[in-house]
Design a protein around this motif. Structure first.
Motif, PDB file in Angstrom:
ATOM      1  N   THR A 139       0.856  -1.183   0.000  1.00 36.98           N
ATOM      2  CA  THR A 139       0.000   0.000   0.000  1.00 36.98           C
ATOM      3  C   THR A 139       0.892   1.233   0.000  1.00 36.98           C
ATOM      4  O   THR A 139       1.934   1.246   0.661  1.00 36.98           O
ATOM      5  CB  THR A 139      -0.902   0.030   1.252  1.00 36.98           C
ATOM      6  OG1 THR A 139      -1.688  -1.159   1.277  1.00 36.98           O
ATOM      7  CG2 THR A 139      -1.824   1.244   1.243  1.00 36.98           C
ATOM      8  N   THR A 140       0.496   2.261  -0.752  1.00 36.44           N
ATOM      9  CA  THR A 140       1.254   3.518  -0.786  1.00 36.44           C
ATOM     10  C   THR A 140       0.351   4.668  -0.363  1.00 36.44           C
ATOM     11  O   THR A 140      -0.806   4.741  -0.778  1.00 36.44           O
ATOM     12  CB  THR A 140       1.803   3.799  -2.203  1.00 36.44           C
ATOM     13  OG1 THR A 140       2.638   2.723  -2.605  1.00 36.44           O
ATOM     14  CG2 THR A 140       2.620   5.089  -2.228  1.00 36.44           C
ATOM     15  N   THR A 158       4.493  15.873  -4.342  1.00 34.27           N
ATOM     16  CA  THR A 158       4.105  14.852  -3.367  1.00 34.27           C
ATOM     17  C   THR A 158       5.302  14.162  -2.731  1.00 34.27           C
ATOM     18  O   THR A 158       6.390  14.111  -3.301  1.00 34.27           O
ATOM     19  CB  THR A 158       3.241  13.757  -4.034  1.00 34.27           C
ATOM     20  OG1 THR A 158       4.047  12.994  -4.949  1.00 34.27           O
ATOM     21  CG2 THR A 158       2.057  14.343  -4.775  1.00 34.27           C
ATOM     22  N   MET A 159       5.055  13.639  -1.524  1.00 31.66           N
ATOM     23  CA  MET A 159       5.957  12.702  -0.851  1.00 31.66           C
ATOM     24  C   MET A 159       5.153  11.429  -0.638  1.00 31.66           C
ATOM     25  O   MET A 159       3.935  11.495  -0.455  1.00 31.66           O
ATOM     26  CB  MET A 159       6.410  13.248   0.505  1.00 31.66           C
ATOM     27  CG  MET A 159       7.253  14.500   0.432  1.00 31.66           C
ATOM     28  SD  MET A 159       8.933  14.205  -0.126  1.00 31.66           S
ATOM     29  CE  MET A 159       9.603  13.246   1.224  1.00 31.66           C
ATOM     30  N   GLY A 171       9.364  -2.546  10.365  1.00 29.45           N
ATOM     31  CA  GLY A 171       8.794  -1.332   9.782  1.00 29.45           C
ATOM     32  C   GLY A 171       9.725  -0.618   8.829  1.00 29.45           C
ATOM     33  O   GLY A 171       9.327  -0.205   7.744  1.00 29.45           O
ATOM     34  N   TRP A 172      11.017  -0.483   9.210  1.00 31.94           N
ATOM     35  CA  TRP A 172      11.951   0.241   8.365  1.00 31.94           C
ATOM     36  C   TRP A 172      12.289  -0.551   7.110  1.00 31.94           C
ATOM     37  O   TRP A 172      12.320  -0.009   6.005  1.00 31.94           O
ATOM     38  CB  TRP A 172      13.239   0.555   9.135  1.00 31.94           C
ATOM     39  CG  TRP A 172      13.045   1.619  10.168  1.00 31.94           C
ATOM     40  CD1 TRP A 172      13.077   1.462  11.519  1.00 31.94           C
ATOM     41  CD2 TRP A 172      12.760   2.994   9.935  1.00 31.94           C
ATOM     42  NE1 TRP A 172      12.827   2.655  12.148  1.00 31.94           N
ATOM     43  CE2 TRP A 172      12.629   3.618  11.205  1.00 31.94           C
ATOM     44  CE3 TRP A 172      12.590   3.774   8.788  1.00 31.94           C
ATOM     45  CZ2 TRP A 172      12.347   4.969  11.355  1.00 31.94           C
ATOM     46  CZ3 TRP A 172      12.312   5.122   8.938  1.00 31.94           C
ATOM     47  CH2 TRP A 172      12.193   5.707  10.201  1.00 31.94           C
ATOM     48  N   ARG A 176       9.357   2.052   2.124  1.00 30.00           N
ATOM     49  CA  ARG A 176      10.179   2.914   1.263  1.00 30.00           C
ATOM     50  C   ARG A 176       9.579   4.306   1.226  1.00 30.00           C
ATOM     51  O   ARG A 176       8.370   4.466   1.366  1.00 30.00           O
ATOM     52  CB  ARG A 176      10.236   2.350  -0.159  1.00 30.00           C
ATOM     53  CG  ARG A 176      11.200   1.196  -0.289  1.00 30.00           C
ATOM     54  CD  ARG A 176      11.319   0.749  -1.733  1.00 30.00           C
ATOM     55  NE  ARG A 176      10.811  -0.608  -1.833  1.00 30.00           N
ATOM     56  CZ  ARG A 176      10.157  -1.090  -2.880  1.00 30.00           C
ATOM     57  NH1 ARG A 176       9.926  -0.324  -3.922  1.00 30.00           N
ATOM     58  NH2 ARG A 176       9.744  -2.328  -2.898  1.00 30.00           N
ATOM     59  N   VAL A 177      10.425   5.294   1.009  1.00 28.25           N
ATOM     60  CA  VAL A 177       9.962   6.677   0.963  1.00 28.25           C
ATOM     61  C   VAL A 177      10.506   7.345  -0.299  1.00 28.25           C
ATOM     62  O   VAL A 177      11.590   7.007  -0.772  1.00 28.25           O
ATOM     63  CB  VAL A 177      10.405   7.459   2.231  1.00 28.25           C
ATOM     64  CG1 VAL A 177      11.925   7.520   2.324  1.00 28.25           C
ATOM     65  CG2 VAL A 177       9.818   8.866   2.263  1.00 28.25           C
ATOM     66  N   GLY A 178       9.749   8.268  -0.844  1.00 29.54           N
ATOM     67  CA  GLY A 178      10.212   8.968  -2.049  1.00 29.54           C
ATOM     68  C   GLY A 178       9.380  10.204  -2.311  1.00 29.54           C
ATOM     69  O   GLY A 178       8.515  10.575  -1.515  1.00 29.54           O
TER      70      GLY A 178
END
Length: 200
Positions: A139-140, A158-159, A171-172, A176-178
């Protein structure tokens, strides 16, 4: 006697000329030094001089334009999303088709749901969730803002955070983050009949 006076006068004039010439030479040196200083100051000013901002016309155009979420958008990687009409309470739905995936199954369109903040200036913040259940166990969530730049172009900055299914509490490792910037696919503003602020 006349010859002596002439010689003395000539000698005096020569001395004065030499003295005044020396003075002029010093003044010229001073001018050269002053000129160099001025040139160095100008070069330093050019280096630190801020870049020119948008023209008053561009500022007026940006200020008078509103950004609407409704419509089709594409990001820099080629992923596309379609946002349906935003309801009066700020909620909306749509469809997202990603251009990149690590999933083993073929990419398919995924449903999205979100909500926007109504902003009088027409630069609303928003958040949306994409459920990749059709081809991935992930899910994003996106959060961002809808802007109109100085050229009148609508953009979504957006982030995002993507959470993959993990076998353990990681969790880490599973997140992923972007960031993505979306532009309207047609490059056109949305017709007023489908305004994202719910107005008719």
């Amino acid at each position: 006697m006349i010859k002596k006076i002439s010689f003395t006068v000539a000698l005096g004039l020569a001395s004065l000329g030499a003295l005044s010439g020396q003075k002029l030479l010093c003044q010229e040196d001073g001018n050269v030094t002053e000129g160099k200083k001025r040139a160095e100051e100008e070069r330093a000013t050019k280096k630190t001089k801020p870049r020119p901002g948008p023209t008053p016309g561009q500022q007026r155009r940006a200020a008078s334009s509103k950004c609407f979420l409704t419509g089709s958008w594409r990001n820099e990687l080629g992923s596309e999303m379609q946002i349906q009409e935003v309801n009066r309470d700020g909620t909306f739905s749509g469809e997202y088709r990603t251009a990149v995936s690590l999933a083993q199954r073929p990419i398919q369109a995924a449903p999205l749901n979100g909500s926007q903040h109504f902003d009088a200036a027409g630069q609303p913040t928003f958040g949306l969730t994409v459920n990749w259940k059709s081809f991935s166990d992930s899910t994003t969530v996106f959060t961002g803002q809808c802007f109109v730049d100085e050229n009148g172009k609508e953009i979504l900055e957006t982030m995002w955070l993507l959470r993959e299914k993990a076998e353990a509490h990681d969790g880490w490792g599973a997140t992923r983050v972007g960031k993505d910037v979306f532009t309207r696919i047609n490059g056109q503003n949305v017709d007023e009949s489908v305004r994202s602020d719910g107005a008719r």
